[in-house]
Design a protein around this motif. Structure first.
Motif, PDB file in Angstrom:
ATOM      1  N   GLU A  21      12.873   6.863  16.466  1.00  0.00           N
ATOM      2  CA  GLU A  21      13.146   5.514  15.983  1.00  0.00           C
ATOM      3  C   GLU A  21      14.544   5.076  16.375  1.00  0.00           C
ATOM      4  O   GLU A  21      15.508   5.712  16.021  1.00  0.00           O
ATOM      5  N   SER A  22      14.642   3.985  17.089  1.00  0.00           N
ATOM      6  CA  SER A  22      15.960   3.516  17.499  1.00  0.00           C
ATOM      7  C   SER A  22      16.649   2.727  16.391  1.00  0.00           C
ATOM      8  O   SER A  22      17.861   2.595  16.389  1.00  0.00           O
ATOM      9  N   ASP A  23      15.893   2.183  15.455  1.00  0.00           N
ATOM     10  CA  ASP A  23      16.475   1.395  14.372  1.00  0.00           C
ATOM     11  C   ASP A  23      16.787   2.234  13.138  1.00  0.00           C
ATOM     12  O   ASP A  23      17.095   1.698  12.088  1.00  0.00           O
ATOM     13  N   CYS A  24      16.705   3.510  13.257  1.00  0.00           N
ATOM     14  CA  CYS A  24      16.910   4.407  12.131  1.00  0.00           C
ATOM     15  C   CYS A  24      18.391   4.785  12.038  1.00  0.00           C
ATOM     16  O   CYS A  24      18.980   5.212  13.023  1.00  0.00           O
ATOM     17  N   LYS A  25      18.986   4.644  10.855  1.00  0.00           N
ATOM     18  CA  LYS A  25      20.418   4.879  10.688  1.00  0.00           C
ATOM     19  C   LYS A  25      20.719   6.167   9.936  1.00  0.00           C
ATOM     20  O   LYS A  25      19.998   6.559   9.042  1.00  0.00           O
ATOM     21  N   VAL A  26      21.840   6.771  10.325  1.00  0.00           N
ATOM     22  CA  VAL A  26      22.416   7.915   9.636  1.00  0.00           C
ATOM     23  C   VAL A  26      23.717   7.415   9.032  1.00  0.00           C
ATOM     24  O   VAL A  26      24.514   6.774   9.707  1.00  0.00           O
ATOM     25  N   LEU A  27      23.964   7.679   7.752  1.00  0.00           N
ATOM     26  CA  LEU A  27      25.100   7.105   7.040  1.00  0.00           C
ATOM     27  C   LEU A  27      26.370   7.956   7.046  1.00  0.00           C
ATOM     28  O   LEU A  27      27.347   7.588   6.404  1.00  0.00           O
ATOM     29  N   VAL A  28      26.368   9.068   7.759  1.00  0.00           N
ATOM     30  CA  VAL A  28      27.568   9.903   7.900  1.00  0.00           C
ATOM     31  C   VAL A  28      28.199   9.543   9.244  1.00  0.00           C
ATOM     32  O   VAL A  28      27.604   9.815  10.297  1.00  0.00           O
ATOM     33  N   PRO A  29      29.380   8.923   9.264  1.00  0.00           N
ATOM     34  CA  PRO A  29      29.967   8.429  10.512  1.00  0.00           C
ATOM     35  C   PRO A  29      30.092   9.464  11.631  1.00  0.00           C
ATOM     36  O   PRO A  29      29.835   9.143  12.791  1.00  0.00           O
ATOM     37  N   ARG A  30      30.442  10.702  11.338  1.00  0.00           N
ATOM     38  CA  ARG A  30      30.662  11.702  12.390  1.00  0.00           C
ATOM     39  C   ARG A  30      29.377  12.180  13.065  1.00  0.00           C
ATOM     40  O   ARG A  30      29.432  12.842  14.103  1.00  0.00           O
ATOM     41  N   ILE A  31      28.208  11.848  12.513  1.00  0.00           N
ATOM     42  CA  ILE A  31      26.936  12.218  13.145  1.00  0.00           C
ATOM     43  C   ILE A  31      26.050  10.998  13.389  1.00  0.00           C
ATOM     44  O   ILE A  31      24.851  11.124  13.620  1.00  0.00           O
ATOM     45  N   SER A  32      26.619   9.811  13.380  1.00  0.00           N
ATOM     46  CA  SER A  32      25.794   8.602  13.448  1.00  0.00           C
ATOM     47  C   SER A  32      25.624   8.020  14.851  1.00  0.00           C
ATOM     48  O   SER A  32      25.191   6.887  14.986  1.00  0.00           O
ATOM     49  N   GLY A  33      25.920   8.753  15.909  1.00  0.00           N
ATOM     50  CA  GLY A  33      25.753   8.228  17.264  1.00  0.00           C
ATOM     51  C   GLY A  33      24.299   8.015  17.653  1.00  0.00           C
ATOM     52  O   GLY A  33      23.863   6.900  17.890  1.00  0.00           O
ATOM     53  N   THR A  34      23.535   9.092  17.750  1.00  0.00           N
ATOM     54  CA  THR A  34      22.110   9.006  18.074  1.00  0.00           C
ATOM     55  C   THR A  34      21.319   9.782  17.036  1.00  0.00           C
ATOM     56  O   THR A  34      21.819  10.743  16.450  1.00  0.00           O
ATOM     57  N   TYR A  35      20.080   9.365  16.814  1.00  0.00           N
ATOM     58  CA  TYR A  35      19.209  10.049  15.853  1.00  0.00           C
ATOM     59  C   TYR A  35      17.814  10.140  16.434  1.00  0.00           C
ATOM     60  O   TYR A  35      17.275   9.161  16.970  1.00  0.00           O
ATOM     61  N   HIS A  36      17.210  11.328  16.317  1.00  0.00           N
ATOM     62  CA  HIS A  36      15.823  11.554  16.715  1.00  0.00           C
ATOM     63  C   HIS A  36      15.136  12.241  15.543  1.00  0.00           C
ATOM     64  O   HIS A  36      15.540  13.338  15.152  1.00  0.00           O
ATOM     65  N   GLY A  37      14.149  11.577  14.978  1.00  0.00           N
ATOM     66  CA  GLY A  37      13.435  12.189  13.874  1.00  0.00           C
ATOM     67  C   GLY A  37      12.696  11.177  13.032  1.00  0.00           C
ATOM     68  O   GLY A  37      12.460  10.044  13.455  1.00  0.00           O
ATOM     69  N   GLU A  38      12.359  11.598  11.834  1.00  0.00           N
ATOM     70  CA  GLU A  38      11.580  10.769  10.929  1.00  0.00           C
ATOM     71  C   GLU A  38      12.466   9.705  10.285  1.00  0.00           C
ATOM     72  O   GLU A  38      13.675   9.888  10.134  1.00  0.00           O
ATOM     73  N   CYS A  39      11.827   8.583   9.931  1.00  0.00           N
ATOM     74  CA  CYS A  39      12.571   7.442   9.427  1.00  0.00           C
ATOM     75  C   CYS A  39      11.766   6.753   8.324  1.00  0.00           C
ATOM     76  O   CYS A  39      10.540   6.761   8.349  1.00  0.00           O
ATOM     77  N   LYS A  40      12.484   6.181   7.355  1.00  0.00           N
ATOM     78  CA  LYS A  40      11.831   5.414   6.300  1.00  0.00           C
ATOM     79  C   LYS A  40      12.755   4.257   5.908  1.00  0.00           C
ATOM     80  O   LYS A  40      13.922   4.483   5.595  1.00  0.00           O
ATOM     81  N   LYS A  41      12.237   3.057   5.983  1.00  0.00           N
ATOM     82  CA  LYS A  41      12.989   1.855   5.629  1.00  0.00           C
ATOM     83  C   LYS A  41      14.317   1.761   6.378  1.00  0.00           C
ATOM     84  O   LYS A  41      15.346   1.389   5.818  1.00  0.00           O
ATOM     85  N   GLY A  42      14.314   2.146   7.652  1.00  0.00           N
ATOM     86  CA  GLY A  42      15.498   2.029   8.491  1.00  0.00           C
ATOM     87  C   GLY A  42      16.537   3.124   8.337  1.00  0.00           C
ATOM     88  O   GLY A  42      17.597   3.070   8.961  1.00  0.00           O
TER      89      GLY A  42
END
Length: 96
Positions: A21-42
């Motif tokens: 999911e490209s619209d999926c966010k991670v809320l920890v700044p030091r790991i928030s560059g790219t994400y690959h995995g499961e997503c719920k409500k963005g």
């Protein structure tokens, strides 16, 4: 035979697209560059890999590391263990 191969390729491609999911966010700044995995409500939810300055592989809840995971810092140290609301929690192993 060719039809089975094409069908399998389409199915695998569909699963990979869903998992990244490209619209999926991670809320920890030091790991928030790219994400690959499961997503719920963005937000990252379930199993995934987040990569920024540091890298985290494991479980997420509401965009934060939650559950079992491995966090690798840029300096090479890493922590394997449990997380709660983005912080180390409970049993784990820190390696320097």
């Amino acid at each position: 035979m060719v039809n089975k191969f094409i069908l399998m390729l389409v199915m695998l491609t569909g699963n990979l697209l869903y998992a990244q999911e490209s619209d999926c966010k991670v809320l920890v700044p030091r790991i928030s560059g790219t994400y690959h995995g499961e997503c719920k409500k963005g937000l990252a939810q379930g199993k995934g890999i987040a990569q920024g300055i540091d890298r985290y592989t494991g479980e997420f809840k509401k965009g934060l590391p939650e559950g079992l995971g491995v966090y690798h810092w840029a300096d090479g140290s890493y922590y394997e263990g449990y997380w709660r609301q983005g912080l180390r929690d409970g049993t784990g192993i820190m390696t320097f």
